[in-house]
Design a protein around this motif. Structure first.
Motif, mmCIF file in Angstrom:
data_model
loop_
_atom_site.group_PDB
_atom_site.id
_atom_site.type_symbol
_atom_site.label_atom_id
_atom_site.label_comp_id
_atom_site.label_asym_id
_atom_site.label_seq_id
_atom_site.Cartn_x
_atom_site.Cartn_y
_atom_site.Cartn_z
ATOM 1 N N VAL A 66 5.393 -15.545 -6.049
ATOM 2 C CA VAL A 66 6.770 -15.764 -6.468
ATOM 3 C C VAL A 66 7.180 -14.612 -7.376
ATOM 4 O O VAL A 66 6.330 -13.900 -7.928
ATOM 5 N N VAL A 67 8.473 -14.436 -7.524
ATOM 6 C CA VAL A 67 9.002 -13.461 -8.474
ATOM 7 C C VAL A 67 9.618 -14.220 -9.634
ATOM 8 O O VAL A 67 10.392 -15.162 -9.433
ATOM 9 N N VAL A 68 9.265 -13.831 -10.850
ATOM 10 C CA VAL A 68 9.836 -14.410 -12.065
ATOM 11 C C VAL A 68 10.889 -13.460 -12.599
ATOM 12 O O VAL A 68 10.634 -12.262 -12.750
ATOM 13 N N ARG A 81 8.958 -9.798 -12.263
ATOM 14 C CA ARG A 81 7.533 -9.595 -12.039
ATOM 15 C C ARG A 81 7.052 -10.536 -10.936
ATOM 16 O O ARG A 81 7.453 -11.702 -10.871
ATOM 17 N N SER A 82 6.183 -10.023 -10.087
ATOM 18 C CA SER A 82 5.638 -10.789 -8.971
ATOM 19 C C SER A 82 4.260 -11.326 -9.342
ATOM 20 O O SER A 82 3.412 -10.571 -9.830
ATOM 21 N N TYR A 83 4.041 -12.636 -9.126
ATOM 22 C CA TYR A 83 2.760 -13.262 -9.448
ATOM 23 C C TYR A 83 2.290 -14.116 -8.282
ATOM 24 O O TYR A 83 3.062 -14.886 -7.703
ATOM 25 N N PHE A 270 -2.401 -4.339 -6.089
ATOM 26 C CA PHE A 270 -1.450 -4.700 -7.133
ATOM 27 C C PHE A 270 -1.359 -3.557 -8.124
ATOM 28 O O PHE A 270 -2.166 -2.632 -8.138
ATOM 29 N N THR A 271 -0.353 -3.640 -8.975
ATOM 30 C CA THR A 271 -0.169 -2.648 -10.020
ATOM 31 C C THR A 271 -0.258 -3.330 -11.364
ATOM 32 O O THR A 271 0.150 -4.482 -11.523
ATOM 33 N N LEU A 272 -0.792 -2.628 -12.360
ATOM 34 C CA LEU A 272 -0.900 -3.178 -13.705
ATOM 35 C C LEU A 272 0.261 -2.770 -14.600
ATOM 36 O O LEU A 272 0.433 -3.292 -15.679
ATOM 37 N N TYR A 326 13.942 -7.947 -5.339
ATOM 38 C CA TYR A 326 12.969 -6.895 -5.674
ATOM 39 C C TYR A 326 12.077 -7.426 -6.777
ATOM 40 O O TYR A 326 12.368 -8.446 -7.413
ATOM 41 N N ALA A 327 10.978 -6.737 -7.048
ATOM 42 C CA ALA A 327 10.116 -7.081 -8.174
ATOM 43 C C ALA A 327 9.473 -5.818 -8.729
ATOM 44 O O ALA A 327 9.931 -5.249 -9.696
ATOM 45 N N CYS A 328 8.424 -5.305 -8.063
ATOM 46 C CA CYS A 328 7.622 -4.238 -8.676
ATOM 47 C C CYS A 328 8.291 -2.874 -8.635
ATOM 48 O O CYS A 328 8.019 -2.030 -9.474
ATOM 49 N N ARG A 329 9.119 -2.590 -7.625
ATOM 50 C CA ARG A 329 9.771 -1.296 -7.423
ATOM 51 C C ARG A 329 8.764 -0.174 -7.188
ATOM 52 O O ARG A 329 9.067 0.992 -7.365
ATOM 53 N N GLU A 330 7.562 -0.520 -6.778
ATOM 54 C CA GLU A 330 6.510 0.472 -6.536
ATOM 55 C C GLU A 330 5.987 0.416 -5.101
ATOM 56 O O GLU A 330 4.971 1.014 -4.786
ATOM 57 N N GLY A 331 6.651 -0.317 -4.228
ATOM 58 C CA GLY A 331 6.197 -0.390 -2.845
ATOM 59 C C GLY A 331 4.939 -1.192 -2.664
ATOM 60 O O GLY A 331 4.195 -0.958 -1.707
ATOM 61 N N ILE A 332 4.691 -2.157 -3.539
ATOM 62 C CA ILE A 332 3.443 -2.908 -3.495
ATOM 63 C C ILE A 332 3.666 -4.384 -3.183
ATOM 64 O O ILE A 332 3.001 -4.947 -2.325
#
Length: 381
Positions: A66-68, A81-83, A270-272, A326-332
């Motif tokens: 889900v995206v918060v 943020r995606s969790y 995932f990205t940190l 959208y969430a991460c904006r990093e293509g992940i």
């Protein structure tokens, strides 16, 4: 990877294990926090109360996320943020998120220090394509790095519950035993399925010897771990990988050399970071000076103009339509996945779409740049 995506003229086949539900639920929903439990390694488990009217919308399967959406305290800046949904093993229907602390002004820091039962969070419905291959009676080998354990823990428990003939082995790469998220819950799973579940912890900061449970997982160490787990190449062994992109890439390459069946390997990096990385500047010789993009999401059309100042289509859409997914904006994370219905885009480096999805005309709005003056994207596809 830099792939040109054109509106397809037909319907390309997509791998069944990567397919997403047609007509999925979209939008934002306000859910109350039901419980907050602090975990080791600067993490917290947050359980959300799902009212009866939203139970169908928030029904989830292992591997979905889900995206918060949250507005930063004091700044009003919107964070998304995606969790992964990570229910406890004794309550698989629970909507629970495991959140690690990130940057001091990020949502993770707020969840660690300020989130309490009764607080309201805005969430998107569960979505995602990360799942175990459907192989009844298989040996499922899961490889996690750090908090990549969250979707894999749910997958392990579900597979053991639902398929009495399967076996599950987990390899979790962590700095020290104290960094092993959900180790207590996985111990409960081990007690329940003692003959069918094995967990190995590979400690990256414990390098006093060269044993297989010390140091980083690489092409030399992985086959030794697989031998210890009695895993064999072939159609009877599946793999699911989740962790930092570097670990996922290393393990995928090592599995290919070991002889794993490529179509039975699933992965999700995932990205940190709390700060999104933007794509490099567009090539002025190929990008149009200005593009009109029509976006379809939640069943409605929105229009935006993409100019030279925009690093990706998402930037232009967000200026006038802040609810675009959208969430991460990093293509992940894949939250901004959309199908190109008209026009052509180039999709930069990304980790969320496979070759079949790209061939079928899908792109990520956070990685996509226009190659034509008119583009139509369908986020609901």
């Amino acid at each position: 990877m830099n792939t040109a995506t054109t509106a397809p003229t037909g319907h390309a086949a997509r791998p069944a294990a990567r397919a997403r539900a047609v007509g999925r639920h979209t939008g934002w929903h306000r859910l109350a926090v039901a419980g907050v439990r602090h975990l080791p390694e600067d993490a917290v488990a947050v359980t959300l109360h799902v009212p009866d009217a939203l139970r169908e919308i928030f029904a989830h399967r292992p591997g979905e996320h889900v995206v918060v959406r949250h507005r930063g305290t004091g700044t009003g800046t919107e964070l998304r943020r995606s969790y992964s949904v990570c229910p406890p093993p004794d309550d698989p229907a629970a909507l629970r998120l495991v959140i690690r602390r990130g940057a001091p002004d990020g949502f993770g820091a707020y969840a660690m220090s300020g989130l309490a039962p009764g607080d309201i969070l805005e969430l998107s419905p569960p979505r995602g394509a990360f799942a175990l291959p459907e192989r009844p009676g298989a040996h499922h080998v899961l490889v996690a790095g750090g908090s990549g354990i969250t979707p894999l823990a749910a997958m392990a428990a579900a597979a053991l519950r639902e398929d009495p003939d399967c076996r599950v082995s987990l390899i979790h790469s962590v700095p020290t035993p104290a960094h092993a998220l959900l180790a207590d819950e996985l111990a409960v799973v081990k007690d329940a399925f003692v003959d069918r579940f094995t967990a190995l912890y590979v400690l990256t900061r414990e390098e006093r010897d060269n044993g297989p449970l010390r140091g980083r997982i690489d092409a030399e160490k992985l086959p030794r771990l697989l031998t210890a787990l009695h895993a064999r190449p072939g159609r009877g062994t599946t793999f699911a990988l989740c962790g930092p992109a570097g670990l996922v890439a290393t393990v995928r390459q090592a599995l290919a050399e070991w002889g794993a069946a490529p179509d039975l390997v699933r992965w999700e990096p995932f990205t940190l970071g709390d700060t999104p990385r933007t794509p490099p500047p567009a090539d002025p010789t190929t990008a149009p000076h200005e593009t009109r993009v029509t976006a379809v999401f939640d069943g409605h059309q929105r229009v935006a103009t993409v100019g030279p100042q925009d690093a990706a289509l998402l930037d232009a859409l967000l200026r006038t339509h802040p609810d675009v997914p959208y969430a991460c904006r990093e293509g992940i994370c894949g939250s901004c996945r959309a199908k190109v219905l008209a026009g052509q885009v180039t999709t930069g480096s990304q980790h969320a779409l496979d070759a079949g999805e790209l061939a079928a005309g899908y792109t990520l709005a956070c990685r996509a740049r226009p190659l034509t003056g008119e583009i139509t994207l369908d986020f609901d596809a």
